[in-house]
Write an enzyme that holds these catalytic residues in place. Structure first.
Site, PDB file in Angstrom:
ATOM      1  CB  SER A 145      -0.959  -0.023   1.190  1.00 41.82           C
ATOM      2  OG  SER A 145      -1.891   1.034   1.110  1.00 41.82           O
ATOM      3  CG  HIS A 146       0.334   3.729   3.405  1.00 41.08           C
ATOM      4  ND1 HIS A 146      -0.489   2.641   3.582  1.00 41.08           N
ATOM      5  CD2 HIS A 146       0.766   4.081   4.627  1.00 41.08           C
ATOM      6  CE1 HIS A 146      -0.542   2.350   4.879  1.00 41.08           C
ATOM      7  NE2 HIS A 146       0.212   3.198   5.528  1.00 41.08           N
ATOM      8  CG  ASP A 170      -2.236   4.352  -1.494  1.00 41.38           C
ATOM      9  OD1 ASP A 170      -2.950   4.347  -2.515  1.00 41.38           O
ATOM     10  OD2 ASP A 170      -2.377   3.508  -0.588  1.00 41.38           O
ATOM     11  CG  ASP A 194      -2.717  -0.080  -2.732  1.00 41.16           C
ATOM     12  OD1 ASP A 194      -2.501   1.015  -2.193  1.00 41.16           O
ATOM     13  OD2 ASP A 194      -3.466  -0.939  -2.226  1.00 41.16           O
ATOM     14  CG  ASP A 227      -5.827   1.468  -1.104  1.00 42.90           C
ATOM     15  OD1 ASP A 227      -4.848   2.237  -1.051  1.00 42.90           O
ATOM     16  OD2 ASP A 227      -5.990   0.525  -0.306  1.00 42.90           O
ATOM     17  NE  ARG A 228      -3.804   3.835   2.883  1.00 49.15           N
ATOM     18  CZ  ARG A 228      -3.602   3.758   4.191  1.00 49.15           C
ATOM     19  NH1 ARG A 228      -3.437   4.859   4.885  1.00 49.15           N
ATOM     20  NH2 ARG A 228      -3.559   2.592   4.795  1.00 49.15           N
ATOM     21  CE  LYS A 231      -7.258   2.100   2.319  1.00 48.20           C
ATOM     22  NZ  LYS A 231      -7.564   0.961   3.193  1.00 48.20           N
TER      23      LYS A 231
END
Length: 578
Positions: free
Chosen positions: A128-129, A302, A304, A306-307, A402
């Site tokens: 992710s982030h 981010d 991937d 999703d944010r 998300k």
């Protein structure tokens, strides 16, 4: 986006090897899968293979001849890991694997494909982030047939199997094919389908938003925008949607749009600390920038995708306010919600801004622990339409993750509606929308302090100390702050209204009589050590223009003194302030 129905044969038959292995005791998935330093996956013998086999074994015979989606955010080791997973999937009887060009697929895209293709589940390679690279982080997570992160009983089962695993299955052959364009391949008894994931995602967005209206709005001469992909997987999706579909110049709109294995050496976390290129561009950095040079709208993703972070001209929108405004405006601005919302939800640490909207509009509100999987059950039961977390995550029931680009399109839809009758040169901007929202509902002043790199021992000691203070009623520190009266102090516990499962120890809460809150939580998204997060919130109906740091200072001072955070963790200050 389709591919030819004829299959290119990579291997008519494959030789299945059963390789003996030794289990690891540290493969417990967190809130978003298993995250470790890349070297753990790359250098520890069979580390990736053990975890993948544990996933397959946890699914049992149901997995046979089923379809899985496989993709990742493009970080270092993504391609090598995907090749290994394809070989293991074939050896374990999977019927079809759906992949994309260069195995690049955003997390929301994977979720959408699982649902749209009626797949059995999906494997997402992302941390992710978190930073990427040989010396940074890598991650693996499994999503179920609803497109959402695996629920606790599944991840618990995976972990138990991983502690006892003795062997894994893999083909001797390696699938050698060109996955740069759509195609269908046969690898033993398994099919590998390469799809155009970017187009598939864009097509999904067209069923949710009015792209004609958006295109008209963004073409205004008095509107400019920029989107920072932070060298994550969002780049190709942003270029497709904002460039090709909405007609903007992708070269100027899309910052850092090329996915890189190390995210360009950056930290792909869309906040005011790490998204420095966007922050500078939007006039919120240390350098003074003339207003006319600052775009009207800015957003970041981010690793991937999703944010999301939403910015106006020299103006930051907190994720909590962003969620509240989207919920408030969704029915009138987004065609997908024209019949109204089934419900809305926020994670417990997220501010109560959306609570006021839900009450005013008579929308059912759910408060859940941090972790997107908790929203999934509510969506599957038809009780939830839009949800969000203070950690820059927003989404809806179109998928079970998300969705960063979705949030940006939601904001563009809100701006398009707000400017429907405005003339060129009289643009209603992001700041205008937010301040109008505060005038109607009041303002939730809010901040989050992240103390990264704490030892796990220090984190445990800190929370044990706070639990003891709550049990003993020890709030002597509050005597210095007479403006606050304690209403309650507890540790958040959540009973899922759908499956009745119970999630305990989900954060320390101190709630004052005026609604102000202090919250402490241990984050499970890092690859090493512990991150202590402290959340501070204060509501005001009338004081709308205070500086957040000043408005929240008394609460922050109380929280630090009461918790003894500095003393226990040895951290003199936060790593990140949001």
């Amino acid at each position: 986006m389709g591919c030819s129905s004829s299959r290119t044969i990579l291997a008519e038959k494959v030789e299945i090897m059963e390789v003996k292995t030794t289990p690891y005791k540290d493969q417990k998935p967190g809130t978003s899968g298993l995250r470790k330093k890349t070297k753990a996956f790359e250098e520890k013998e069979n580390y990736l293979e053990n975890f993948i086999q544990s996933i397959f074994d946890s699914l049992g015979d149901e997995l046979k001849k089923k379809t899985l989606v496989l993709g990742g955010d493009g970080r270092y080791y993504n391609k090598e890991a995907c090749s290994i997973i394809l070989r293991m999937a074939a050896a374990n009887g999977v019927g079809k694997m759906i992949v994309s060009s260069k195995y690049l697929m955003s997390t929301p895209c994977v979720s959408g494909l699982i649902r749209g293709k009626h797949a059995f589940g999906g494997i997402i390679l992302t941390a992710s982030h978190n930073p990427g690279g040989k010396d940074e982080d890598f991650g693996v997570k499994y999503n179920g047939s609803n497109g959402g992160p695996a629920v606790s009983n599944v991840t618990d089962k995976i972990f138990e199997i991983s502690k006892e695993i003795k062997a894994y299955k893999i083909t001797k052959e390696v699938p050698d094919y060109n996955n740069d364009k759509p195609g269908l391949y046969k690898f033993g008894s398994m099919d590998i389908e390469v799809i155009d994931a970017v187009s598939a995602y864009a097509d999904k967005m067209k069923t949710i938003f009015d792209f004609d209206k958006l295109k008209t709005f963004v073409s205004r001469k008095d509107f400019t925008m920029v989107y920072d992909s932070m060298h994550g997987v969002a780049g190709p999706f942003a270029q497709k949607i904002f460039g090709e579909e909405l007609g903007l110049d992708a070269k100027t709109v899309c910052l850092n749009g090329e996915p890189k294995e190390d995210f360009g050496g950056g930290h792909p976390d869309p906040n005011l600390t790490y998204a420095h290129d966007l922050v500078e561009t939007m006039g919120l950095g240390k350098k003074e920038v003339a207003d006319e040079k600052v775009p009207d709208f800015g957003a970041a993703a981010d690793g991937d995708a999703d944010r999301n972070m939403i910015l106006g001209k020299k103006f930051f929108v907190t994720p909590s306010d962003s969620l509240a405004i989207i919920v408030d405006k969704a029915q009138e601005c987004i065609p997908y919600f024209k019949k109204g919302l089934k419900g809305c939800a926020r994670s417990m640490p997220t501010s109560g801004a959306v609570d006021f909207v839900a009450k005013a509009k008579d929308i059912k509100l759910h408060e859940v622990p941090t972790g997107w999987k908790y929203f999934g059950n509510l969506m599957d039961s038809g009780d939830l339409s839009i949800c969000g977390e203070e950690s820059f995550g927003t989404g809806s029931d179109h998928i079970r993750e998300k969705d960063g680009v979705w949030a940006v399109l939601a904001w563009l839809s809100i701006l398009a509606q707000a400017n429907e009758d405005s003339k060129e040169g009289k643009l209603v901007g992001v700041e205008d929308v937010v301040k109008a929202h505060w005038a109607k509902y009041g303002r939730n002043y809010y901040t989050r302090y992240d103390y990264e790199g704490c030892t796990s021992e220090a984190g445990a000691e800190l929370f044990d100390l706070m639990r003891k203070k709550i049990k003993d009623g020890d709030f002597k520190a509050l005597e210095k702050f007479s403006q606050y009266k304690l209403k309650k102090a507890d540790e958040f516990e959540y009973t899922d209204p759908v499956d009745k499962s119970v999630a305990k120890k989900q954060g320390i809460r101190i709630v004052m009589e005026d609604g102000s809150r202090v919250i402490f939580r241990l984050s499970g998204t890092g690859s090493v050590g512990a991150t202590v997060r402290m959340y501070i919130e204060q509501y005001s109906k009338t004081e709308l223009d205070s500086v957040p740091a000043e408005a929240l200072k008394p609460l922050i001072d109380f929280a630090l003194e009461w918790s003894e955070l500095k003393k226990v963790t040895g951290k003199n200050g936060p790593t990140v302030i949001t």
